[in-house]
Design an enzyme around this catalytic site. Structure first.
Site, PDB file in Angstrom:
ATOM      1  N   ASP A  29       1.315  40.082  21.203  1.00 50.88           N
ATOM      2  CA  ASP A  29       0.751  38.817  21.854  1.00 50.88           C
ATOM      3  C   ASP A  29       1.750  37.980  22.283  1.00 50.88           C
ATOM      4  OD1 ASP A  29       1.930  37.516  19.381  1.00 50.88           O
ATOM      5  OD2 ASP A  29       0.234  38.200  17.904  1.00 50.88           O
ATOM      6  N   ASP A  98       0.601  40.389  35.466  1.00 55.38           N
ATOM      7  CA  ASP A  98      -0.046  41.504  36.266  1.00 55.38           C
ATOM      8  C   ASP A  98      -1.425  41.106  36.649  1.00 55.38           C
ATOM      9  OD1 ASP A  98      -0.818  44.352  36.613  1.00 55.38           O
ATOM     10  OD2 ASP A  98       0.367  44.757  34.665  1.00 55.38           O
ATOM     11  N   ASP A 200      -1.757  45.392  40.626  1.00 57.15           N
ATOM     12  CA  ASP A 200      -2.385  46.324  40.106  1.00 57.15           C
ATOM     13  C   ASP A 200      -3.072  47.364  41.469  1.00 57.15           C
ATOM     14  OD1 ASP A 200      -3.046  48.085  37.594  1.00 57.15           O
ATOM     15  OD2 ASP A 200      -4.856  47.805  38.455  1.00 57.15           O
ATOM     16  N   GLU A 266       1.910  47.842  43.017  1.00 55.97           N
ATOM     17  CA  GLU A 266       1.681  49.112  42.448  1.00 55.97           C
ATOM     18  C   GLU A 266       1.257  49.911  43.585  1.00 55.97           C
ATOM     19  OE1 GLU A 266      -0.135  51.769  39.020  1.00 55.97           O
ATOM     20  OE2 GLU A 266      -1.203  50.149  39.743  1.00 55.97           O
ATOM     21  N   HIS A 326       4.093  52.121  32.138  1.00 58.77           N
ATOM     22  CA  HIS A 326       2.877  52.218  30.862  1.00 58.77           C
ATOM     23  C   HIS A 326       2.243  53.347  31.354  1.00 58.77           C
ATOM     24  CE1 HIS A 326       1.362  49.828  33.907  1.00 58.77           C
ATOM     25  NE2 HIS A 326       0.092  49.948  33.327  1.00 58.77           N
ATOM     26  N   ASP A 327       2.238  53.934  32.242  1.00 54.45           N
ATOM     27  CA  ASP A 327       1.252  55.039  32.780  1.00 54.45           C
ATOM     28  C   ASP A 327       1.923  56.626  32.716  1.00 54.45           C
ATOM     29  OD1 ASP A 327      -0.973  53.166  33.083  1.00 54.45           O
ATOM     30  OD2 ASP A 327      -0.129  52.836  35.304  1.00 54.45           O
TER      31      ASP A 327
HETATM   32  C1  GLC Z   1      -2.953  50.694  37.222  1.00 56.47           C
HETATM   33  C2  GLC Z   1      -2.533  50.384  35.690  1.00 56.47           C
HETATM   34  C3  GLC Z   1      -3.126  51.467  34.930  1.00 56.47           C
HETATM   35  C4  GLC Z   1      -4.613  51.030  34.610  1.00 56.47           C
HETATM   36  C5  GLC Z   1      -5.191  51.022  36.316  1.00 56.47           C
HETATM   37  C6  GLC Z   1      -6.335  50.826  36.358  1.00 56.47           C
HETATM   38  O1  GLC Z   1      -2.588  52.022  37.525  1.00 56.47           O
HETATM   39  O2  GLC Z   1      -0.984  50.734  35.654  1.00 56.47           O
HETATM   40  O3  GLC Z   1      -2.695  51.127  33.581  1.00 56.47           O
HETATM   41  O4  GLC Z   1      -5.195  52.137  34.001  1.00 56.47           O
HETATM   42  O5  GLC Z   1      -4.270  50.706  37.199  1.00 56.47           O
HETATM   43  O6  GLC Z   1      -6.411  49.421  36.453  1.00 56.47           O
END
Ligand code: GLC
Length: 530
Positions: A29, A98, A200, A266, A326-327
Site C-alpha cells: 500500500d 500509472d 497504459d 507503454e 510486471h507483465d
Molecule cells: C498493460 C498493463 C497490464 C494490463 C493491461 C491492461 O499492458 O501493463 O498489466 O493488464 O495493460 O490494462
C-alpha cells in the site's frame, strides 16, 4: 543547457501490491511505499512509477479503474498519497503515476451509464456496435487476454468492445467529451504535484473507424496466446492516436515551469512504428517505452545490431531501455544470476533513460505459483502457456523477519523461496551482492555524465563480447560485456590502451593484457580511457 531529470535519472517501477504492506492485509500500500523511500533514495534512482492504486474491482489488478481521481481503500487514502508525494519530493524523488486511459472498469459510473440505454448521453463514451447479421460479434478482433474482444449486452442488445477483460470496457477516444474528461484526470493529478505518467497501452487507444477484420497472423502457433491469431492492424496504432498523445503532452508541458513533467508511453510496436510516438509536427510522449531488451536473444552480435538500429531510428528522440516489468518474465529468470549482473550493467550504461523493475536489483527470479494460488486473469483464461504474470509480481523481500518484512499478514502471492538469503537487509551487507553492484552502477552513473547523457559508439568485438564507448566532453569510457560463460577478449582501440577499470560485475582483480582486455566468464567491465 543541463539535461532534464527524465534524461539523466533512472526510473524505478513499483508494483504496489507487492512492495510493502503497512496494514497487515498481505497487500502492499501507499504507506508501505512511504516507509521505503529512504531505501529508494539511497539506491540512487531519480523517480518511482507506481502501478495503479485507484478504486477498482481488481479484475485486472487495478488496470480496471472505477474512479480515476481516488485511491482504493486497499491501498490507502488520498491523504496517504499526498503524504507519499510530499515525502518523496522531500528526498528529491519524482513520482510517476500509472494512467489507464484506454479502458475503464465495467463498474465505472461512466460505463454503468453508457450501458443503461442506447439513448443515454454517455452511450457514445464507449464502443458499441451491432452484431453481425447472424448475431456473431461485429468483427474478428480478439482480446489480448484471449477470446472475442466483443461482449454482448443483453439489455441494450449491442456488443461493446474490450481489448482486455470484459470487465475493462474500451473508451471511445474519438468522442471529444471522453478526451476532455480524461484530460481533466491528468490535470487533477498534475495539480496535486505528480511528476508524470506512464500511459497504459497508449497504442491501443484509437481503433479503425470502419472496424475492419484484422488479418490472420501467418506466424501464429498454438501456445502463443490466442490474441496472436490475428495481427492487430485495425484495432491498434491508428493515425488518430497521435493527436491525442500530442494533446496529453501539451497538458504536461503546461505544468513544466520549474520541473518538467514526463510522459512515458507503454507501446509494444516495431521500432519504426514506435518512433512516431515521439511526435512529428507536435511533440508526443517523452519516452515511448523501448521493450526490445525484454525479448531480445542474449547474443552479443544481435544486441549490437539492435542497439545500432534503435539509435539510428531515434532522429532526435531521447532513448530509453527496459529489462523487465510486471507483465514479462524477470531478467534473472531468463538469463540466470551471473548474466543478470551483466544485464544490470547493460541497462545502466546504454544511452538513454533506464527503467528498473523492483526486485531486479536483488536478482529476484520468477516464482512458480501453484495452480490453486494463481490470481492473474491472464493465466486463468489461458492456463499453462507461461503467459501468467503472478510469477513476476511476488512480494519484495526486505529482511530476514517473517514474510521477509513485506507483511505481517498473509502475502497475497508467495515469496521467493530464497528470501532468507535474497533480501535487501542481507544483500546490503554483502560487498559483492547484485544489490551492491546496482548501487555502484547507479552511483557511477550519477557521477559520470558520459554514462547518462554522453554519446554512444559501438566498438568492434568478437565472440560473446558486446562493447561500446560512452563519451562526454573529454571523458571516454568503455563498457565491455561478456554475455557468455567462457572467458573472452577484446582488442582495445588505440586511444584506450592505457585504460583503467572502474567497475566489474565479477569480484577480484581482472587479469591485465597489453592492448587486449581479458573478460572472465560472465564479466562486464566499465573502463576509463582518458
Ligand atoms: C498493460 C498493463 C497490464 C494490463 C493491461 C491492461 O499492458 O501493463 O498489466 O493488464 O495493460 O490494462
Amino acid at each position: 543547457m543541463t539535461a532534464p531529470w527524465w534524461q539523466t535519472g533512472v526510473i524505478y517501477q513499483i508494483y504496489l501490491r507487492s512492495f510493502q504492506d503497512s496494514n497487515h492485509d498481505g497487500i502492499g500500500d501507499l504507506k508501505g511505499v512511504a516507509r521505503r523511500l529512504d531505501y529508494l533514495a539511497g539506491l540512487g534512482v531519480e523517480a518511482i512509477w507506481i502501478s495503479p492504486f485507484y478504486p477498482s474491482p481488481i479484475a485486472d489488478f487495478g488496470y480496471d479503474v472505477a474512479d480515476y481521481c481516488g485511491v482504493d481503500a486497499r491501498f490507502g487514502t488520498l491523504a496517504d498519497f499526498d503524504d507519499l508525494l510530499a515525502q518523496a519530493h522531500a528526498r528529491g524523488l519524482k513520482v510517476l503515476l500509472d494512467f489507464v486511459p484506454n479502458h475503464t472498469s465495467d463498474r465505472h459510473p461512466w460505463f454503468v451509464a453508457s450501458r443503461s440505454s442506447r439513448d443515454h448521453p454517455k452511450r457514445d463514451w464507449y464502443i458499441w456496435r451491432d452484431g453481425a447479421p447472424d448475431g456473431a460479434p461485429p468483427n474478428n478482433w480478439i482480446s489480448d487476454f484471449g477470446g472475442s474482444a466483443w461482449e454482448w449486452d443483453a439489455v441494450t442488445r449491442q456488443y461493446y468492445y474490450h481489448a482486455f477483460l470484459k470487465e475493462q470496457a474500451d473508451l471511445n477516444w474519438r468522442n471529444p467529451a471522453v478526451q476532455a474528461a480524461m484530460y481533466d484526470v491528468m490535470r487533477f493529478w498534475f495539480d496535486r504535484g505528480v511528476d508524470g505518467f506512464r500511459i497504459d497501452v497508449l497504442w491501443h487507444m484509437v481503433k479503425a473507424a470502419d472496424f475492419a477484420d484484422n488479418p490472420p497472423n501467418p506466424d501464429y502457433q498454438p501456445g502463443m496466446g490466442e490474441m496472436h491469431r490475428v495481427l492487430q492492424l485495425h484495432s491498434t496504432d491508428q493515425p488518430e492516436v497521435h493527436a491525442i498523445a500530442a494533446d496529453m503532452r501539451a497538458i504536461a508541458d503546461s505544468y513544466g515551469a520549474g520541473s518538467e513533467r514526463v510522459l512515458i508511453g507503454e507501446i509494444y510496436l516495431p521500432v519504426d512504428r514506435l518512433m512516431h510516438y515521439y511526435g512529428r509536427d507536435r511533440a508526443e510522449v517523452h519516452l515511448p517505452f523501448n521493450f526490445q531488451l525484454v525479448d531480445a536473444p542474449w547474443d552479443a552480435r544481435a544486441l549490437a545490431t539492435l542497439i545500432a538500429g534503435y539509435e539510428a531510428a531515434l532522429s532526435g528522440g531521447w532513448p530509453n531501455w527496459v529489462l523487465g516489468n510486471h507483465d514479462r518474465p524477470r531478467v534473472a529468470a531468463k538469463r540466470g544470476q551471473a548474466q543478470a549482473r551483466v544485464a544490470a550493467m547493460l541497462l545502466l550504461t546504454l544511452r538513454g533513460t533506464p527503467t528498473l523493475y523492483y526486485g531486479d536489483e536483488l536478482g529476484l527470479s520468477d516464482v512458480a505459483i501453484p495452480p490453486e494460488q494463481v490470481q492473474d486473469p491472464r493465466e486463468l483464461r489461458e492456463p499453462g502457456l507461461g503467459l501468467g504474470r503472478d510469477p513476476v509480481r511476488t512480494p519484495m523481500p526486505w529482511d530476514g523477519t517473517e514474510n521477509a518484512g513485506f507483511t505481517t499478514g498473509r502475502p497475497w502471492l508467495p515469496l521467493n523461496a530464497d528470501w532468507p538469503t535474497r533480501n535487501v537487509a542481507r544483500m546490503a551487507q554483502e560487498p559483492d551482492s547484485i544489490l551492491a553492484l546496482y548501487r555502484r552502477l547507479l552511483t557511477l552513473r550519477r557521477a559520470r555524465p558520459a554514462l547518462s547523457t554522453g554519446d554512444i559508439a559501438l566498438l568492434d568485438a568478437e565472440g560473446d563480447v558486446l562493447a561500446y564507448e560512452r563519451r562526454h566532453g573529454g571523458e571516454r569510457l568503455i563498457v565491455a560485456l561478456n554475455l557468455g560463460e567462457r572467458p573472452q577478449h577484446l582488442a582495445l582501440p588505440d586511444w584506450a590502451r592505457d585504460c583503467q577499470p572502474l567497475l566489474s560485475t565479477v569480484a577480484g582483480a581482472a587479469p591485465g593484457g597489453d592492448g587486449v582486455l581479458l573478460l572472465r566468464a560472465d564479466e562486464g567491465v566499465i573502463l576509463k580511457a582518458d
